[in-house]
Each structure stands twice: as C-alpha cells, then as structure tokens.
Enzyme design. Structure first.
Site, mmCIF file in Angstrom:
data_model
loop_
_atom_site.group_PDB
_atom_site.id
_atom_site.type_symbol
_atom_site.label_atom_id
_atom_site.label_comp_id
_atom_site.label_asym_id
_atom_site.label_seq_id
_atom_site.Cartn_x
_atom_site.Cartn_y
_atom_site.Cartn_z
ATOM 1 N N ALA A 129 0.798 -1.220 0.000
ATOM 2 C CA ALA A 129 0.000 0.000 0.000
ATOM 3 C C ALA A 129 0.837 1.280 0.000
ATOM 4 O O ALA A 129 0.279 2.371 0.134
ATOM 5 C CB ALA A 129 -0.929 -0.015 1.208
ATOM 6 N N HIS A 217 -0.896 7.226 3.878
ATOM 7 C CA HIS A 217 0.428 6.922 4.439
ATOM 8 C C HIS A 217 1.386 8.039 4.038
ATOM 9 O O HIS A 217 1.530 8.339 2.848
ATOM 10 C CB HIS A 217 0.954 5.587 3.902
ATOM 11 C CG HIS A 217 0.052 4.425 4.181
ATOM 12 N ND1 HIS A 217 -0.141 3.912 5.441
ATOM 13 C CD2 HIS A 217 -0.737 3.685 3.363
ATOM 14 C CE1 HIS A 217 -0.990 2.894 5.380
ATOM 15 N NE2 HIS A 217 -1.367 2.742 4.132
HETATM 16 N N1 LIG Z 1 1.832 -5.386 2.599
HETATM 17 C C1 LIG Z 1 0.836 -4.507 2.526
HETATM 18 O O1 LIG Z 1 1.025 -3.348 2.124
HETATM 19 C C2 LIG Z 1 -0.539 -4.909 2.911
HETATM 20 C C3 LIG Z 1 -0.794 -6.159 3.419
HETATM 21 N N2 LIG Z 1 -2.061 -6.532 3.744
HETATM 22 C C4 LIG Z 1 -2.255 -7.876 4.279
HETATM 23 O O2 LIG Z 1 -2.630 -8.741 3.210
HETATM 24 C C5 LIG Z 1 -3.344 -9.874 3.738
HETATM 25 C C6 LIG Z 1 -4.611 -10.132 2.934
HETATM 26 O O3 LIG Z 1 -5.431 -8.967 2.917
HETATM 27 P P1 LIG Z 1 -6.963 -9.069 2.461
HETATM 28 O O4 LIG Z 1 -7.111 -9.978 1.317
HETATM 29 O O5 LIG Z 1 -7.466 -7.681 2.354
HETATM 30 O O6 LIG Z 1 -7.598 -9.764 3.764
HETATM 31 P P2 LIG Z 1 -8.966 -10.612 3.862
HETATM 32 O O7 LIG Z 1 -9.267 -10.721 5.307
HETATM 33 O O8 LIG Z 1 -9.996 -10.070 2.949
HETATM 34 O O9 LIG Z 1 -8.547 -12.053 3.288
HETATM 35 C C7 LIG Z 1 -7.699 -12.931 3.964
HETATM 36 C C8 LIG Z 1 -8.100 -14.335 3.575
HETATM 37 O O10 LIG Z 1 -7.173 -15.270 4.100
HETATM 38 C C9 LIG Z 1 -7.924 -16.416 4.489
HETATM 39 N N3 LIG Z 1 -7.165 -17.244 5.428
HETATM 40 C C10 LIG Z 1 -6.993 -17.070 6.751
HETATM 41 N N4 LIG Z 1 -6.290 -18.082 7.269
HETATM 42 C C11 LIG Z 1 -6.036 -18.944 6.237
HETATM 43 C C12 LIG Z 1 -5.386 -20.194 6.143
HETATM 44 N N5 LIG Z 1 -4.821 -20.772 7.223
HETATM 45 N N6 LIG Z 1 -5.310 -20.804 4.939
HETATM 46 C C13 LIG Z 1 -5.872 -20.235 3.844
HETATM 47 N N7 LIG Z 1 -6.509 -19.036 3.875
HETATM 48 C C14 LIG Z 1 -6.597 -18.409 5.064
HETATM 49 C C15 LIG Z 1 -9.182 -15.827 5.097
HETATM 50 O O11 LIG Z 1 -10.199 -16.809 5.155
HETATM 51 P P3 LIG Z 1 -11.335 -16.720 6.295
HETATM 52 O O12 LIG Z 1 -11.858 -15.331 6.259
HETATM 53 O O13 LIG Z 1 -12.305 -17.760 5.848
HETATM 54 O O14 LIG Z 1 -10.660 -17.064 7.589
HETATM 55 C C16 LIG Z 1 -9.489 -14.733 4.086
HETATM 56 O O15 LIG Z 1 -10.240 -15.232 3.002
HETATM 57 C C17 LIG Z 1 -3.603 -9.538 5.216
HETATM 58 O O16 LIG Z 1 -2.623 -10.162 6.025
HETATM 59 C C18 LIG Z 1 -3.410 -8.017 5.257
HETATM 60 O O17 LIG Z 1 -3.103 -7.538 6.534
HETATM 61 C C19 LIG Z 1 -3.130 -5.691 3.542
HETATM 62 C C20 LIG Z 1 -2.904 -4.435 3.058
HETATM 63 C C21 LIG Z 1 -1.612 -3.918 2.727
HETATM 64 O O1 LIG Z 2 -3.636 -1.226 3.072
HETATM 65 C C1 LIG Z 2 -3.077 -0.377 3.772
HETATM 66 O O2 LIG Z 2 -3.283 0.853 3.650
HETATM 67 C C2 LIG Z 2 -2.009 -0.762 4.740
HETATM 68 C C3 LIG Z 2 -2.277 -1.950 5.548
HETATM 69 O O3 LIG Z 2 -3.410 -2.315 5.805
HETATM 70 C C4 LIG Z 2 -1.119 -2.705 6.040
HETATM 71 O O4 LIG Z 2 0.008 -2.277 5.808
HETATM 72 O O5 LIG Z 2 -1.320 -3.735 6.692
#
Ligand SMILES: NC(=O)C1=CN([C@@H]2O[C@H](COP(=O)(O)OP(=O)(O)OC[C@H]3O[C@@H](n4cnc5c(N)ncnc54)[C@H](OP(=O)(O)O)[C@@H]3O)[C@@H](O)[C@H]2O)C=CC1
Ligand SMILES: O=C([O-])CC(=O)C(=O)O
Length: 266
Positions: A129, A217
């Site tokens: 992000a 951010h």
């Molecule tokens: N690096 C960056 O800049 C950013 C990183 N992120 C991170 O990216 C990740 C994904 O975000 P997002 O898609 O929006 O989140 P969501 O919550 O929409 O999706 C996460 C998915 O992972 C599934 N999940 C959880 N545990 C498992 C498992 N053991 N095996 C398989 N699937 C699993 C969940 O299933 P269920 O709901 O059924 O448990 C859900 O469908 C998060 O960790 C988030 O914090 C987000 C934004 C920015």
């Molecule tokens: O999506 C964003 O703005 C940032 C975020 O959630 C993360 O870094 O986990």
C-alpha cells in the site's frame, strides 16, 4: 516467454482480486493462477466452487499443492498463515508474501532467509500500500539514512472497534511494536523497515481519523542524500476497507516484474 504458474494462498479480498485480474481478465498475459490452497475444514465446500469459477485446481494439503508445477506461491491471507507455510514453500518454490508483518518475528525471518539461500528460491515482498521503497533503498548507498517516519491515517473503524468521533493518535513507537498491535494495518511499516533502517529504528504513528475516507500513508526520510517525503492517499478496497485498493495492484506489478525483460526502478 516461459509462463509463470502461480499457487495462491488466501481467497479473501486480495486473493479474489488476483483471481479476477489474472485468470478472468488476463491482465498479465504470461501468468496464470493454477492452484489454490486452503487446508481448513471450513474451506471444503467453497474450494470446488472457486475452482470451477476461476479455472484452477484446489488443494487441502500443502504437500500435494507443492508437488504441482507451480513456479511461485503468492500469499494473501494473514501473518500467521504466512508463517505457517513460508518455510515449507521456500524449499521448493519462489514465494511472494503480502502479509509482510511475518518478518517481525526475527527467528522466522532468519530461518526463511537462510532456507531461501540454501534452496536457491527467492522471497518477493511487494510495495503493497505504499511507495518510496526505491528511493529509500538507494539512499542507503548514498552515505546512510538517519531517520524514517511513517504516519498512517485511516478511517477510525478500520483501526479500532471503539467508537471514535475525533481524530485520535492510537500509536506512536517503533515499526516492531506497531505490527504487534495492528497486524492488519501495519504491514507497510515492516516493508518500509526492511527497505530502510530496520524495525526498531523506523518510527510509526497511527492515527484514527473519522474525517477521512482514504487510507493515507505519509513517509519522511532523512539521510546523507538529502530528504524525501511521499504521501499516498489510497482508496480502500471495496471488499475490505482496511486494505488499500492499490495493494492488489502492487502484487500484479511485482508479478509483471518477473515477466519483463527490462527492469525499471531499483
Ligand atoms: N503489505 C501490505 O502493504 C498490505 C498487506 N495486507 C495484508 O494482506 C493480507 C490479505 O489482505 P486481504 O485480502 O485484504 O484480507 P482478507 O481478510 O480479505 O482475506 C484474507 C483471507 O485469508 C484467508 N485465510 C486465513 N487463514 C487462512 C489459512 N490458514 N489458509 C488459507 N486461507 C486463510 C481468510 O479466510 P477466512 O476469512 O475464511 O478465515 C481470508 O479469506 C492480510 O494479512 C493483510 O493484513 C493488507 C494491506 C496492505
Ligand atoms: O492497506 C493499507 O493501507 C495498509 C495496511 O493495511 C497494512 O500495511 O497492513
């Protein structure tokens, strides 16, 4: 061009975004998601539906998932899920992690880095992000970086279950502590730390602001090279407002980097 076969972990907001963009809209002509993994019992009924809809195989066992001809596993799930599978994956496949907060566990990070070196597979950490990682990495070679500060401002309900009616600073401290308290909102602090001066020296401020509708951010870097600041005002993902919409696009851009024969930027 050799096709890039992707194995996906996570089928929430980002996982479904990638399935749509890659397998349906074919935005990356050389890439295809060929397999998905979810070992949990609760996924049993949903997986065949997704397999049919997005034309990919589904697996409920990590070992058979890794036996397929996947080239790279893309994780879009949670920090715990990233930690659960990364060490197994890297022995056999390249790995792209978006739950970059996993790297805040230094024992895990050391093992992953050593395993990657031993296996010859690579770990990719997309910008997610934020932007500015290119300049920050270059600045380290320009005489050193003195300080990196990240101020994250999001709508209050993305950061807290409390009712917050006025702007409130929820956290001030290191990136290392930020990810412990905000595992779904501070992954950007960890990738910024890895690109720059580490999780203890990277300063983070997290603000819940009921007056904003975007995930903002603001990054400030000072070093021997001079100074830079960048601000990104992200629209939230429609399916998960905590996650900025550009995050999924950054995974696509990181995959496009693998396809391209010209490397742009650091
Ligand atoms: N690096 C960056 O800049 C950013 C990183 N992120 C991170 O990216 C990740 C994904 O975000 P997002 O898609 O929006 O989140 P969501 O919550 O929409 O999706 C996460 C998915 O992972 C599934 N999940 C959880 N545990 C498992 C498992 N053991 N095996 C398989 N699937 C699993 C969940 O299933 P269920 O709901 O059924 O448990 C859900 O469908 C998060 O960790 C988030 O914090 C987000 C934004 C920015
Ligand atoms: O999506 C964003 O703005 C940032 C975020 O959630 C993360 O870094 O986990």
């Amino acid at each position: 061009m050799i096709p890039i076969r992707i194995g996906l972990i996570g089928k929430g907001n980002l996982g479904l975004f990638l399935l749509r963009k890659i397998n349906i809209e074919k935005l990356l002509p050389n890439c295809k998601i060929i397999a998905m993994l979810d070992e949990r019992e609760k996924a049993k009924d949903e997986l065949p539906v997704l397999a049919e809809k997005y034309d990919c195989k589904v697996f409920q066992d990590i070992h058979t998932f890794l036996q397929t001809d996947i080239d790279i596993v893309v994780e879009c799930a949670t920090i715990d899920t990233a930690k659960l599978y990364a060490l197994e994956v890297i022995k056999k496949k390249d790995l792209m992690l978006i739950s970059i907060g996993a790297y805040a566990d230094s024992a895990f990070a050391d093992l992953l880095n050593v395993s990657a070196q031993e296996s010859g597979h690579r770990v990719y950490l997309p910008s997610g992000a934020i932007g500015g990682l290119d300049a920050l990495k270059a600045a380290k070679f320009a005489g050193g970086v003195e300080s990196v500060t990240l101020t994250t401002r999001k709508p209050a309900n993305s950061l807290s279950d409390e009712i917050i009616t006025e702007k409130k600073i929820l956290f001030e401290g290191s990136a290392l502590d930020a990810i412990k308290l905000f595992p779904k909102n501070a992954n950007v602090a960890i990738v910024l730390s890895l690109a720059g001066i580490g999780m203890e020296r990277t300063s983070v401020r997290i603000i819940a602001d009921p007056s904003v509708t975007q995930n903002i951010h603001h990054i400030e870097v000072v070093g021997a090279f001079g100074e830079f600041a960048m601000m990104i005002k992200n629209n939230p993902s429609p399916d998960n407002p905590k996650t900025s919409y550009i995050t999924g696009a950054s995974i696509l851009a990181a995959l496009a980097n693998l396809e391209n024969s010209v490397a742009i930027g650091t």
